[in-house]
Design an enzyme around this catalytic site. Structure first.
Site, PDB file in Angstrom:
ATOM      1  N   LYS A   1       0.844  -1.193   0.000  1.00 10.89           N
ATOM      2  CA  LYS A   1       0.000   0.000   0.000  1.00 10.89           C
ATOM      3  C   LYS A   1       0.885   1.251   0.000  1.00 10.89           C
ATOM      4  O   LYS A   1       1.497   1.593   1.001  1.00 10.89           O
ATOM      5  CB  LYS A   1      -0.923   0.047   1.220  1.00 10.89           C
ATOM      6  CG  LYS A   1      -2.053   1.035   0.947  1.00 10.89           C
ATOM      7  CD  LYS A   1      -2.636   1.705   2.123  1.00 10.89           C
ATOM      8  CE  LYS A   1      -1.869   2.805   2.742  1.00 10.89           C
ATOM      9  NZ  LYS A   1      -1.754   4.048   1.944  1.00 10.89           N
TER      10      LYS A   1
ATOM     11  N   GLU B   1      10.310   1.221  10.217  1.00 13.74           N
ATOM     12  CA  GLU B   1      11.336   2.254  10.001  1.00 13.74           C
ATOM     13  C   GLU B   1      10.622   3.581  10.182  1.00 13.74           C
ATOM     14  O   GLU B   1       9.750   3.929   9.392  1.00 13.74           O
ATOM     15  CB  GLU B   1      11.940   2.112   8.595  1.00 13.74           C
ATOM     16  CG  GLU B   1      13.296   2.800   8.478  1.00 13.74           C
ATOM     17  CD  GLU B   1      13.167   4.213   7.958  1.00 13.74           C
ATOM     18  OE1 GLU B   1      13.135   5.140   8.806  1.00 13.74           O
ATOM     19  OE2 GLU B   1      13.091   4.399   6.747  1.00 13.74           O
TER      20      GLU B   1
ATOM     21  N   CYS C   1      13.587  11.079   7.008  1.00 11.46           N
ATOM     22  CA  CYS C   1      13.567  10.583   8.393  1.00 11.46           C
ATOM     23  C   CYS C   1      14.923  10.788   9.062  1.00 11.46           C
ATOM     24  O   CYS C   1      15.016  10.848  10.272  1.00 11.46           O
ATOM     25  CB  CYS C   1      13.121   9.133   8.427  1.00 11.46           C
ATOM     26  SG  CYS C   1      13.954   8.127   7.241  1.00 11.46           S
TER      27      CYS C   1
ATOM     28  N   GLU D   1       9.725  15.653  15.687  1.00 10.80           N
ATOM     29  CA  GLU D   1      10.111  15.566  14.285  1.00 10.80           C
ATOM     30  C   GLU D   1       9.220  16.522  13.490  1.00 10.80           C
ATOM     31  O   GLU D   1       8.003  16.373  13.485  1.00 10.80           O
ATOM     32  CB  GLU D   1       9.920  14.136  13.777  1.00 10.80           C
ATOM     33  CG  GLU D   1      10.435  13.967  12.386  1.00 10.80           C
ATOM     34  CD  GLU D   1      10.266  12.555  11.863  1.00 10.80           C
ATOM     35  OE1 GLU D   1       9.190  11.960  12.075  1.00 10.80           O
ATOM     36  OE2 GLU D   1      11.189  12.055  11.213  1.00 10.80           O
TER      37      GLU D   1
HETATM   38  P1  ADP Z   1       3.108  10.463   7.390  1.00 13.07           P
HETATM   39  O1  ADP Z   1       2.885  11.303   8.599  1.00 13.07           O
HETATM   40  O2  ADP Z   1       4.484  10.490   6.883  1.00 13.07           O
HETATM   41  O3  ADP Z   1       2.079  10.619   6.330  1.00 13.07           O
HETATM   42  P2  ADP Z   1       1.916   7.981   8.137  1.00 13.07           P
HETATM   43  O4  ADP Z   1       2.440   7.046   9.165  1.00 13.07           O
HETATM   44  O5  ADP Z   1       0.607   8.655   8.403  1.00 13.07           O
HETATM   45  O6  ADP Z   1       3.083   9.009   7.928  1.00 13.07           O
HETATM   46  O7  ADP Z   1       1.812   7.282   6.721  1.00 13.07           O
HETATM   47  C1  ADP Z   1       2.702   6.325   6.246  1.00 13.07           C
HETATM   48  C2  ADP Z   1       1.921   5.217   5.599  1.00 13.07           C
HETATM   49  O8  ADP Z   1       1.125   4.592   6.595  1.00 13.07           O
HETATM   50  C3  ADP Z   1       0.958   5.675   4.517  1.00 13.07           C
HETATM   51  O9  ADP Z   1       0.942   4.725   3.466  1.00 13.07           O
HETATM   52  C4  ADP Z   1      -0.381   5.696   5.242  1.00 13.07           C
HETATM   53  O10 ADP Z   1      -1.496   5.521   4.396  1.00 13.07           O
HETATM   54  C5  ADP Z   1      -0.224   4.494   6.152  1.00 13.07           C
HETATM   55  N1  ADP Z   1      -1.119   4.489   7.324  1.00 13.07           N
HETATM   56  C6  ADP Z   1      -1.611   5.546   7.993  1.00 13.07           C
HETATM   57  N2  ADP Z   1      -2.411   5.138   9.003  1.00 13.07           N
HETATM   58  C7  ADP Z   1      -2.434   3.785   8.976  1.00 13.07           C
HETATM   59  C8  ADP Z   1      -3.073   2.762   9.753  1.00 13.07           C
HETATM   60  N3  ADP Z   1      -3.871   3.056  10.778  1.00 13.07           N
HETATM   61  N4  ADP Z   1      -2.851   1.472   9.434  1.00 13.07           N
HETATM   62  C9  ADP Z   1      -2.036   1.153   8.409  1.00 13.07           C
HETATM   63  N5  ADP Z   1      -1.420   2.058   7.636  1.00 13.07           N
HETATM   64  C10 ADP Z   1      -1.599   3.368   7.900  1.00 13.07           C
END
Ligand code: ADP
Length: 491
Positions: free
Chosen positions: A187, A262, A296, A393
């Site tokens: 995803k 990560e 990061c 961050e």
């Molecule tokens: P950022 O703040 O860099 O956008 P996220 O952790 O929100 O970081 O997003 C990184 C990835 O994790 C994206 O692909 C996002 O869609 C996915 N993501 C966000 N929330 C969830 C969740 N509850 N479960 C699984 N994947 C998630």
């Protein structure tokens, strides 16, 4: 023929917006889409299929079939390697288009995107080479037995990636997973869905059998969460925010999935007075402003020895003021937009917090223009360790300068964070360099350089910066299960 690498690339054509399941491009079961933007203008580029739980389930089933009974399940390791080599070649042959897509959708400068693409090809080749070198051992045991180990794929792997290095994160995840014989449901981030789709097309062209690589774009709370919760997914590999990792770890506990993370950082970059100051200024500048601070590993806590503080900071400010912001597809641009309005607003909020908590704003701190999501390179001086801009961050072009006096002091302060992804030291004193490298709690330490990350070297975090390692041989451990076989010998 010599290539004119400095030319502006043609605007990329969007070939594909659907989901990739079982080597077919399909619409989501419930038919949803979402808009994806050009962050340099705020304009919509395309409507992309939004997968949810039903689509994740279809993809996981395809990945399971490929793992258990398709050609992938019996393919010899060298041939898996050949497919990865083929994909690496296709990446190189299509690098200009992929780099342009990355730049258009994520705001990365075209120069940085071109650099990423070479890195992507290197990573895929590195893991292609591993495919037929993943070996077990023969173990001398008591009694008349032959004991040996097999390294087998973990199984169906769910991979969730962020928007800051979309294709590189894809390569870091596909490379080891496929080399070890796993099948993948990925995803991509909802901010940057496009380049992964093009990679899906290239994976089919390379000859990966149906079901080995599946791509489901969509949102974290729906598609991402469904992937984590799915009982037939054996492992989750995640790169993203620490708060998301906590949610994923809790959810993964339900099915005791293997998980690697990560995550972010608040990396200390330490400048000693005895460093080569030209190199250190250039290095500190690159450490924070590379990709607009959306890294990061960003060197966002800049510790500068008091003796050189004034001259060092003055030179850094001059460089920050001279940085060229603009259209990321223009090869002369040095810094593009932040990825989204949300990220831009978050960065500007931290600038306000920095000012309110008494840090000294030396330059920057504002949005640039009113179109797209551009933020000025920003420097705060006299930052105190407790301030929000020194602890959180920010993921933007904002650096906190923290003066220091002594080695022991700076090591303690460098470690005074919940993160531990990367750290750097600039000095000509070999004793100081090695002392720091040993004592600092970080997965990667750079001495007189910054952001040097290769496909061959393990990468990951101490503390809340992650679990497990990507890149290098280390990643193979996280994509294999170790099986012991013991045979009774009738000798
Ligand atoms: P950022 O703040 O860099 O956008 P996220 O952790 O929100 O970081 O997003 C990184 C990835 O994790 C994206 O692909 C996002 O869609 C996915 N993501 C966000 N929330 C969830 C969740 N509850 N479960 C699984 N994947 C998630």
């Amino acid at each position: 023929m010599a290539q004119t690498v400095a030319a502006r690339p043609p605007t990329p054509v969007i070939h594909q917006t659907r989901l990739l399941i079982n080597n077919e491009w399909v619409d989501p079961v419930e038919g949803g889409t979402f808009e994806t933007y050009n962050p340099a203008t705020g304009e919509v580029i395309a409507e992309v299929a939004a997968g949810n739980a039903a689509d994740i389930d279809r993809a996981v089933k395809a990945a399971r079939r490929a793992l258990e009974s398709g050609p992938w399940s019996t393919m010899n390791a060298a041939d898996r390697g050949r497919l990865l080599y083929e994909l690496a070649g296709l990446v190189e042959r299509n690098a200009e288009e992929l780099a342009a897509l990355e730049s258009l959708n994520g705001g990365k400068t075209i120069g940085d995107a071109r650099g990423d693409l070479q890195w992507v090809a290197n990573t895929l080749r590195y893991y292609a080479g591993w495919a037929d070198k993943i070996e077990g051992r023969t173990i001398p045991v008591r009694g008349d037995f032959l004991s040996y180990t097999l390294r087998q794929p973990v199984g169906v792997v769910g991979q969730i990636i962020p928007w800051n290095f979309p294709l590189l994160m894809l390569a870091w995840k596909w490379g080891p997973a496929l080399s070890c014989g796993n099948t993948v449901v990925m995803k991509p981030a909802e901010q940057t869905p496009l380049s992964a789709l093009r990679m899906g097309e290239l994976a089919i062209e390379a000859g990966f059998p149906a079901g080995v690589i599946n791509l489901i774009n969509g949102f974290g709370e729906t598609a991402g969460a469904a992937l984590v919760a799915h009982p037939d997914v054996d492992k989750i590999a995640f790169t993203g925010h620490v708060d998301t990792a906590k949610i994923i770890q809790r959810q993964a506990a339900e099915t005791l999935k293997r998980a690697t993370f990560e995550l972010g950082g608040k990396s200390p970059n330490v400048i000693f007075a005895d460093a080569d100051l030209d190199d250190a200024v250039t290095g500190a500048f690159h450490a924070i402003y590379f990709h607009g601070g959306q890294c990061c590993t960003a060197g966002s806590r800049l510790f500068v020895e008091q003796k050189v503080h004034d001259v060092f900071v003055e030179r850094l400010v001059d460089k920050a003021r001279a940085r060229r912001l603009g259209d990321p597809l223009d090869p002369s641009t040095e810094q593009g937009p932040q990825v989204s309005r949300e990220q831009m607003d978050k960065i500007l909020h931290y600038v306000d917090l920095g000012k309110a908590q008494g840090a000294k704003l030396l330059t920057g701190g504002d949005r640039v223009g009113d179109r797209g999501f551009f933020v000025e390179p920003t420097i705060f001086d006299d930052v105190k360790d407790h301030m929000a801009i020194a602890r959180d961050e920010i993921f933007g072009p904002v650096v906190s300068v923290l003066p220091f006096q002594k080695v022991e002091e700076v090591i303690e302060r460098a470690n005074n964070t919940s993160y531990g992804l990367a750290a750097a030291i600039w000095t000509k004193d070999i004793d100081k360099a090695h002392l720091f490298a040993r004592k600092v709690k970080a997965g990667t330490v750079w001495v007189n350089c910054y952001n040097v990350v290769d496909a061959n070297t393990p990468f990951g975090g101490f503390k809340m910066s992650g679990q497990g390692r990507e890149n290098g041989e280390a990643a193979l451990e996280h994509y294999t299960e170790l099986k012991t076989v013991t045979v009774k010998l009738n000798g």
